[in-house]
Design an enzyme around this catalytic site. Sequence first.
Site, mmCIF file in Angstrom:
data_model
loop_
_atom_site.group_PDB
_atom_site.id
_atom_site.type_symbol
_atom_site.label_atom_id
_atom_site.label_comp_id
_atom_site.label_asym_id
_atom_site.label_seq_id
_atom_site.Cartn_x
_atom_site.Cartn_y
_atom_site.Cartn_z
ATOM 1 N N LEU A 1 -10.537 -15.591 -1.363
ATOM 2 C CA LEU A 1 -11.397 -16.781 -1.371
ATOM 3 C C LEU A 1 -10.611 -18.031 -0.992
ATOM 4 C CD1 LEU A 1 -13.645 -16.343 -4.540
ATOM 5 C CD2 LEU A 1 -14.227 -15.961 -2.152
ATOM 6 N N GLU A 52 -0.890 -20.568 -9.507
ATOM 7 C CA GLU A 52 -1.981 -19.742 -8.982
ATOM 8 C C GLU A 52 -1.823 -18.335 -9.544
ATOM 9 O OE1 GLU A 52 -1.871 -19.417 -4.677
ATOM 10 O OE2 GLU A 52 -3.309 -17.771 -4.768
ATOM 11 N N LYS A 91 -27.067 -25.678 -12.121
ATOM 12 C CA LYS A 91 -27.201 -24.337 -12.688
ATOM 13 C C LYS A 91 -25.819 -23.760 -13.025
ATOM 14 C CE LYS A 91 -29.802 -20.203 -11.495
ATOM 15 N NZ LYS A 91 -30.551 -19.591 -10.382
ATOM 16 N N CYS A 94 13.750 -12.639 15.575
ATOM 17 C CA CYS A 94 14.376 -11.535 14.843
ATOM 18 C C CYS A 94 14.331 -10.241 15.660
ATOM 19 C CB CYS A 94 13.758 -11.402 13.455
ATOM 20 S SG CYS A 94 14.934 -10.728 12.294
ATOM 21 N N GLU A 109 18.985 0.778 14.605
ATOM 22 C CA GLU A 109 17.861 0.937 13.674
ATOM 23 C C GLU A 109 16.957 2.074 14.163
ATOM 24 O OE1 GLU A 109 15.518 -2.656 13.092
ATOM 25 O OE2 GLU A 109 14.063 -1.626 11.828
ATOM 26 N N HIS A 159 14.280 -16.891 11.258
ATOM 27 C CA HIS A 159 12.815 -17.050 11.260
ATOM 28 C C HIS A 159 12.430 -18.533 11.198
ATOM 29 C CE1 HIS A 159 11.695 -12.789 10.699
ATOM 30 N NE2 HIS A 159 12.923 -12.737 10.213
ATOM 31 N N GLU A 212 9.725 -19.843 11.905
ATOM 32 C CA GLU A 212 8.340 -20.020 11.450
ATOM 33 C C GLU A 212 8.268 -20.314 9.956
ATOM 34 O OE1 GLU A 212 9.775 -17.197 12.239
ATOM 35 O OE2 GLU A 212 8.983 -15.470 11.126
#
Length: 546
Positions: A16, A142, A225, A383, A407, A509, A511
């Site tokens: 939500l 939260e 209400k 990355c 990897e 990173h 971002e």
Amino acid sequence: MATKYVFVSGGVTSSLGKGIISASLAKLLQARGLRVTIQKFDPYINVDPGTLNPYEHGECYVTEDGAETDLDLGHYERFLNVYTSRANNVTTGKIYESVIKKEREGAYLGKTVQVIPHITDEIKRRMMLLGKTGNYDVVITEIGGTVGDIESLPFVEAVRQLQWELPDEDCAVIHLTLVPFLSAAKELKTKPTQHSVRMLQQNGLQPDVIVCRTEHHLTPEIRRKVALFCNIKPHEVIESIDAKSIYQVPLAMVEEKLDEIIIRKLQLKAAKQPDLKEWSKFLDKLFHPKHEVNIALVGKYVELQDAYKSILESLIHGGAANECKVNVHSVHSEHITPQNVVEKLSGMNGILVAPGFGERGIEGKITAVRYAREQRIPFFGICLGMQMAVVEFARHILGYADAMTTEINQNTPHPVIDLMEDQKRLTTKGGTMRLGAYKCTLEKNTLAYKIYGQQEISERHRHRYEMNSDYLPRLQSHGMVATGRNPETGLVEIIEIPGHPFFIGVQFHPELKSTVENPHPVFVHFVKAALKHSKQQAAGVTINSI
Ligand code: GLN
């Protein structure tokens, strides 16, 4: 002034937008001169979300101090422009981990260790921890999940106890719920809200504010209400209508007076009006762009919006800074092949290859890098995206056809990306990557230096593999240069191809550090380069392949 506590719970369904409501309220209180932080308590048993697949809970957000956390912390930082830390995200796993450790140390002196009071006491201790530092006027907490979930119960009980223990003016509870619209009946329905508030009340919690997520405006009757059945005043029923952008929500909450209600309830001394000048400037640029670009986001979790949340938000910030609408085209790396790459990526003004782990979709990423390099389309690799840029270059420019990261292929004759030395000894997976902020020194006269405008930078990390510096001389002599390195270890943090219009790969990173008020420079310059590309395309400039 004592630290005040606001708790935000959710009812009816997940998703939500509790995180956005919490961040919006925090923003408004901050804009009135208060010192605010937000923390998230998650009921799942993982100690942190670091071991979770992004399909489960979306991206894993990493803080400066190297905690792997819930993506909502990203919203908190993007809205508040203030760092969070390890203490801002607590899970059931963390709570039990410390209680069990204490029990093993004999700290409970022979008592039976129980959910109440031992687990709830530990939850309460953590809920108050940031407040106790004296750094904040308001701590917003939260509570993840939905009221009524079995696993949320100890958290709701801890909040109940705090609501009872704290002076009335030190604690407020906000409950976010859904008021669905039944199109057949053409009506908004309050029953789910009534049930979820009743559930909250059965657990002994009385909300001070109900925020109703809705697709249509709440009528005064609906507000009355909800207020009547939930035992609050009609003006304490807040409408949260679907917004065009999450960044509009703080303004919508000003309209609904959410900040005023909380300030009054908590008797906070705050400025009369929130100062939202910078915020509004950002919104203005966001909603009235002068330009438009198309950027491909190449990744393997593209079906799920939340998996690349911070990247998507950073592109929005970078776009607004350039007064440019960024159309993000999610391209599934698993579906890119050398045969269809032109069809998949043509028309793009920029190609961003996303971070990731494991083999799935990796060849598609390499193909996308090659296309960007050869077609001279602005490229930004993050990355794993950066690592694949190195693999691509090694394969097609150095001629090492089987170059790979270890990897994926431990036996490759050309391990251009390899496991970091200190990772080799590790046996456990949780919280053991190279995590959090590390310094990076930039070479002068490079794209990176132009972007940052300074030599010393610090960025956040989350990886186990690194560029194998044995290959650096060969890569450099063929045109791929390392322009940013860790000052202590020499680890390659940034690679570039100088002859290309814009080609940058970063091991970190960026971002995770872009905010509304501080858009990240690499994203700003990437969008700028994409804009230049789009203008050249429109002018019919043909860009030769290299
Ligand atoms: N899987 C790579 C590594 O561990 C890249 C990680 C990432 O993209 N976050 O180094």
